[in-house]
Motif scaffolding. Structure first.
Motif, PDB file in Angstrom:
ATOM      1  N   SER A  91       0.859  -1.184   0.000  1.00 28.43           N
ATOM      2  CA  SER A  91       0.000   0.000   0.000  1.00 28.43           C
ATOM      3  C   SER A  91       0.891   1.227   0.000  1.00 28.43           C
ATOM      4  O   SER A  91       2.126   1.113   0.021  1.00 28.43           O
ATOM      5  CB  SER A  91      -0.895   0.017   1.243  1.00 28.43           C
ATOM      6  OG  SER A  91      -0.118   0.328   2.403  1.00 28.43           O
ATOM      7  N   ALA A  92       0.282   2.375  -0.030  1.00 25.27           N
ATOM      8  CA  ALA A  92       1.045   3.590   0.220  1.00 25.27           C
ATOM      9  C   ALA A  92       1.565   3.543   1.665  1.00 25.27           C
ATOM     10  O   ALA A  92       1.009   2.850   2.522  1.00 25.27           O
ATOM     11  CB  ALA A  92       0.166   4.812   0.005  1.00 25.27           C
ATOM     12  N   LEU A  93       2.651   4.255   1.910  1.00 26.80           N
ATOM     13  CA  LEU A  93       3.207   4.341   3.264  1.00 26.80           C
ATOM     14  C   LEU A  93       2.871   5.709   3.831  1.00 26.80           C
ATOM     15  O   LEU A  93       3.055   6.735   3.165  1.00 26.80           O
ATOM     16  CB  LEU A  93       4.723   4.132   3.247  1.00 26.80           C
ATOM     17  CG  LEU A  93       5.402   4.065   4.616  1.00 26.80           C
ATOM     18  CD1 LEU A  93       4.966   2.817   5.373  1.00 26.80           C
ATOM     19  CD2 LEU A  93       6.924   4.085   4.466  1.00 26.80           C
ATOM     20  N   PHE A  94       2.371   5.726   5.066  1.00 26.04           N
ATOM     21  CA  PHE A  94       1.937   6.969   5.697  1.00 26.04           C
ATOM     22  C   PHE A  94       2.741   7.214   6.963  1.00 26.04           C
ATOM     23  O   PHE A  94       3.258   6.281   7.592  1.00 26.04           O
ATOM     24  CB  PHE A  94       0.452   6.894   6.064  1.00 26.04           C
ATOM     25  CG  PHE A  94      -0.461   6.635   4.897  1.00 26.04           C
ATOM     26  CD1 PHE A  94      -1.048   7.690   4.212  1.00 26.04           C
ATOM     27  CD2 PHE A  94      -0.730   5.340   4.482  1.00 26.04           C
ATOM     28  CE1 PHE A  94      -1.883   7.449   3.135  1.00 26.04           C
ATOM     29  CE2 PHE A  94      -1.567   5.092   3.406  1.00 26.04           C
ATOM     30  CZ  PHE A  94      -2.155   6.150   2.726  1.00 26.04           C
ATOM     31  N   GLU A  95       2.801   8.497   7.328  1.00 27.42           N
ATOM     32  CA  GLU A  95       3.361   8.853   8.630  1.00 27.42           C
ATOM     33  C   GLU A  95       2.277   9.572   9.430  1.00 27.42           C
ATOM     34  O   GLU A  95       1.718  10.580   8.980  1.00 27.42           O
ATOM     35  CB  GLU A  95       4.582   9.757   8.507  1.00 27.42           C
ATOM     36  CG  GLU A  95       5.188  10.103   9.873  1.00 27.42           C
ATOM     37  CD  GLU A  95       6.461  10.929   9.771  1.00 27.42           C
ATOM     38  OE1 GLU A  95       7.553  10.339   9.860  1.00 27.42           O
ATOM     39  OE2 GLU A  95       6.347  12.148   9.589  1.00 27.42           O
ATOM     40  N   ARG A 131       4.985   5.317  11.449  1.00 26.85           N
ATOM     41  CA  ARG A 131       4.767   5.002  10.033  1.00 26.85           C
ATOM     42  C   ARG A 131       3.785   3.845   9.912  1.00 26.85           C
ATOM     43  O   ARG A 131       3.857   2.878  10.669  1.00 26.85           O
ATOM     44  CB  ARG A 131       6.098   4.667   9.356  1.00 26.85           C
ATOM     45  CG  ARG A 131       6.990   5.894   9.228  1.00 26.85           C
ATOM     46  CD  ARG A 131       8.078   5.734   8.216  1.00 26.85           C
ATOM     47  NE  ARG A 131       8.703   7.010   7.926  1.00 26.85           N
ATOM     48  CZ  ARG A 131       9.587   7.218   6.957  1.00 26.85           C
ATOM     49  NH1 ARG A 131       9.948   6.202   6.176  1.00 26.85           N
ATOM     50  NH2 ARG A 131      10.106   8.405   6.753  1.00 26.85           N
ATOM     51  N   LEU A 132       2.888   3.944   8.945  1.00 32.23           N
ATOM     52  CA  LEU A 132       1.799   2.985   8.805  1.00 32.23           C
ATOM     53  C   LEU A 132       1.693   2.519   7.354  1.00 32.23           C
ATOM     54  O   LEU A 132       1.810   3.321   6.423  1.00 32.23           O
ATOM     55  CB  LEU A 132       0.468   3.622   9.219  1.00 32.23           C
ATOM     56  CG  LEU A 132       0.397   4.187  10.653  1.00 32.23           C
ATOM     57  CD1 LEU A 132      -0.843   5.042  10.816  1.00 32.23           C
ATOM     58  CD2 LEU A 132       0.396   3.055  11.652  1.00 32.23           C
ATOM     59  N   GLY A 133       1.466   1.241   7.176  1.00 32.33           N
ATOM     60  CA  GLY A 133       1.257   0.699   5.846  1.00 32.33           C
ATOM     61  C   GLY A 133       0.722  -0.717   5.930  1.00 32.33           C
ATOM     62  O   GLY A 133       0.718  -1.340   6.998  1.00 32.33           O
ATOM     63  N   VAL A 134       0.275  -1.240   4.802  1.00 32.26           N
ATOM     64  CA  VAL A 134      -0.202  -2.617   4.732  1.00 32.26           C
ATOM     65  C   VAL A 134       0.946  -3.499   4.230  1.00 32.26           C
ATOM     66  O   VAL A 134       1.570  -3.196   3.205  1.00 32.26           O
ATOM     67  CB  VAL A 134      -1.414  -2.749   3.802  1.00 32.26           C
ATOM     68  CG1 VAL A 134      -1.841  -4.209   3.695  1.00 32.26           C
ATOM     69  CG2 VAL A 134      -2.566  -1.897   4.319  1.00 32.26           C
TER      70      VAL A 134
END
Length: 698
Positions: free
Chosen positions: A79-83, A174-177
């Motif tokens: 997935s996209a990577l988020f902060e 940081r968050l991602g699937v």
């Protein structure tokens, strides 16, 4: 042709400005970001809902899309990577919906999409890693949904690893699937996660099972050593496998015993590398063990790393590579002034020495004493004993290569070249002309061949490589041996020829001219015995006249015998205890006598000594006990001021040297160390003998 001016509506201008701004940000590598609105954040088709957490629209909390370059590919990211940045504490569940951007299925059919949450850490050496943990998620219509409590993952985290401790930001996550496989044994104490790489490699099920088996083995091993895991609130412990700069970490938040282990996936490339993984597990898991005794606010970082590295070395059967990077630091003192991880790695050989001397239980004793509330100085002194009793022995073992990986010959070579400033220095000997030597000796002066001043830390040490050029060696008379001395500190002198190392008694460089011609080199080791700060010690090399054997003959009323070390094999004690009621004991020595022998360690007994002459260069030494009884005579050979013992009788063996010298009050002095052993090494006693008598008395 005339052109008519066209008016552009203000809405279109705003759109164009927004597009231009986005293009500019994209060209500069900027990351798109969104803030809170109506209790949620929405960006790039992802949505974070704060639920019962009170996060107003005025909050500066944001969710940002992170752009990764080709070198930052993350294992299993789909997935996209988020902060996520939070300026408020969220201790209630939040829900995150993230669309999958890659729907390819990994080769491992056990893999499932999970929410990966990473915390970036900056380590003591300036490097950084992002450590990820993974939680289950649900998938519907290519959208992954997961709930978590940010406060549980955004707490300040500490890391024990090869580069030292780290304390990252507790506001960013940081968050991602990630496609992730999980392996757990029913009733086991560990859960292994690894993000699958559908397009490169993956860690197969059998390799993960082997890892679980080794994790359980290290779990049981420390229990067998007597350690307890009482402060861990729940099992299993999570072990995450990912791409890392280091080989592994143990990380934790406010609960030191509640942490997790991260392992580098390269340990599994080409199959499970048990030889590399098992020592690493012994190291990282021992950081968890330590957390069951002292928390992060009461730990002693250097001791934590020294002991974990010791157990790593025990599991590997060799010295861990990290020790070589810092090993010179050990010479600053057995207990470092700077409480750092680097000083801990350097002191792995110290832990090995003390474990050999005292038994591994001294480590557990230290943590148990610290857990009780005692300060660390008290804990170390109580478990290891005062350094005055063992520091010199440790440095001697270190220099000889008995612990650590130093080579005495290489030490001399490097010091002679002017390197290893942390370890010591070199001293070139200058031999005065023979007539000058004779004149000084006639006046009662000791000809000085060289001297150097060493600055040594508390219970630290320094080495001096003694060198001599051909011209000076030619001026040295055969059989005239220099003597090394130092006031205040402990002195050990070693003759090194290839891999053979011989400790010289009394600082006398025995057969110096001949030995030097045979490629023997000489190292002097000075250990500081002061308990604080730094102190200067002056090492001298002189021609010191020694007494004749006739001058030594007589009674030494102030003779003393110090029992520096006593050893009786545990098997012998058990055997003797079992047969203590047997009237036919052939050994003639019962358990009470062995216990009495052990109790003598550390004691000094006053025994008048008697030296008798039995030949041109031979004599005997006897002791007079408390009842006035004279012991059997112990024969020695007298050479160049040395009483040399090598005597066997009735299964016992006596070896060692006593040095003879002129004292400062018109007397003669004998001083040195002897070892008595019996039963093939089952019983061993190290003795320090000292005594003096006025010249001309018998």
């Amino acid at each position: 042709m005339k052109i008519k001016k066209r008016i552009i509506p203000s809405q279109i201008i705003l759109i164009l400005v927004a597009v231009m701004l986005m293009l500019a940000l994209s060209a500069c590598g900027g990351n798109a970001s969104a803030g809170v609105k109506d209790g949620a954040i929405e960006i790039a088709d992802a949505k974070l809902v704060f639920g019962e957490n009170q996060v107003p629209d005025s909050s500066k909390s944001t969710l940002t899309v992170i752009k990764l370059d080709e070198t930052e590919k993350l294992d299993g990211l789909s997935s996209a990577l988020f902060e996520l940045y939070l300026d408020v504490t969220c201790d209630q569940p939040v829900t995150l919906n993230i669309p999958l951007t890659k729907t390819e299925t990994p080769e491992d059919d056990t893999a499932k999409p999970m929410l990966g949450m990473g915390t970036e850490i900056t380590l003591a050496d300036g490097s950084s890693n992002t450590l990820y943990t993974y939680i289950p998620a649900e998938v519907a219509d290519n959208v992954v949904t997961a709930s978590f409590i940010p406060a549980q993952y955004l707490e300040q985290m500490s890391v024990n690893g090869a580069s030292g401790a780290a304390k990252p930001s507790k506001e960013r996550l940081r968050l991602g699937v990630f496609w992730c496989s999980t392996t757990l044994t029913d009733g086991g104490h560990f859960l292994v996660n690894f993000p699958a790489q559908a397009w490169t490699t993956f860690i197969d099920y059998n390799d993960r099972r082997l890892l679980l088996d080794d994790l359980e083995a290290v779990y049981n091993d420390y229990l067998a050593k007597g350690y307890a895991y009482a402060k861990r609130s729940e099992w299993p412990m999570t072990v995450n496998i990912q791409s890392l700069d280091a080989m592994g970490y143990y990380s934790y938040g406010w609960d030191t015993a509640g942490g997790k282990i991260s392992l580098n996936r390269t340990l599994f490339e080409g199959g499970y590398q048990a030889g590399s993984v098992k020592p690493l597990l012994a190291h990282e898991f021992f950081h968890f063990v330590q957390g069951n005794y002292v928390g992060s606010s009461g730990d002693l970082l250097w001791f934590d790393e020294a002991t974990a590295t010791y157990f790593e070395g025990q599991a590997a059967g060799s010295i861990p590579n990290i020790v070589a990077e810092y090993k010179e630091k050990i010479f600053s003192g057995v207990f470092p002034g700077d409480n750092s991880a680097a000083n801990g790695y350097a002191r792995m050989p110290l832990i090995k020495f003390l474990a050999n001397r005292l038994g591994e239980a001294f480590i557990l004793n230290a943590y148990t004493i610290a857990e009780s509330g005692a300060d660390w100085e008290s804990a170390l002194l109580s478990s290891a004993g005062p350094p005055a009793g063992w520091a010199a022995d440790f440095y001697g073992a270190l220099v000889k290569g008995d612990v650590g990986d130093y080579s005495p010959h290489m030490l001399h070579s490097n010091l002679a070249k002017g390197s290893l400033a942390e370890v010591g220095t070199t001293l070139a000997l200058n031999i005065p002309p023979a007539d000058e030597v004779a004149a000084m000796l006639e006046k009662g002066e000791n000809p000085l061949l060289g001297s150097t001043t060493l600055t040594i830390g508390s219970y630290g040490a320094q080495l001096v490589a003694l060198t001599i050029d051909e011209g000076n060696l030619a001026r040295l008379t055969e059989g005239t041996d220099p003597t090394v001395s130092v006031e205040g500190g402990d002195l050990q002198v070693f003759a090194v020829r290839g891999k053979t190392v011989t400790e010289l008694s009394g600082g006398a460089l025995k057969d110096f001219k001949k030995s030097t011609g045979d490629k023997t080199v000489f190292l002097a080791l000075v250990t500081g015995l002061h308990d604080s700060g730094k102190q200067d010690y002056t090492l001298k090399v002189e021609f010191v006249p020694y007494p004749t054997l006739d001058e030594l003959v007589g009674r030494y009323e102030d003779g003393t015998m110090f029992f520096s070390k006593v050893y009786v094999a545990e098997e012998l004690l058990q055997e003797e205890a079992a047969s203590s009621g047997d009237d036919d004991d052939e050994l003639g020595c019962d358990i009470d006598i062995y216990r009495a022998i052990l109790a003598m360690e550390g004691q000094t007994r006053e025994y008048p000594l008697v030296i008798a002459k039995t030949g041109e260069d031979r004599g005997t030494l006897t002791f007079i006990d408390e009842d006035g009884e004279v012991t059997d005579p112990l024969p020695f050979t007298y050479v160049n001021g040395q009483l040399i013992f090598d005597y066997s009788a009735e299964g016992a063996h006596l070896t060692g040297y006593l040095s003879a010298s002129y004292g400062t009050n018109k007397d003669v002095v004998i001083d040195g160390d002897l070892n008595m052993s019996a039963g093939g090494g089952d019983v061993s006693i190290d003795l320090h003998i000292n005594g003096s008598k006025p010249l001309g008395t018998v």
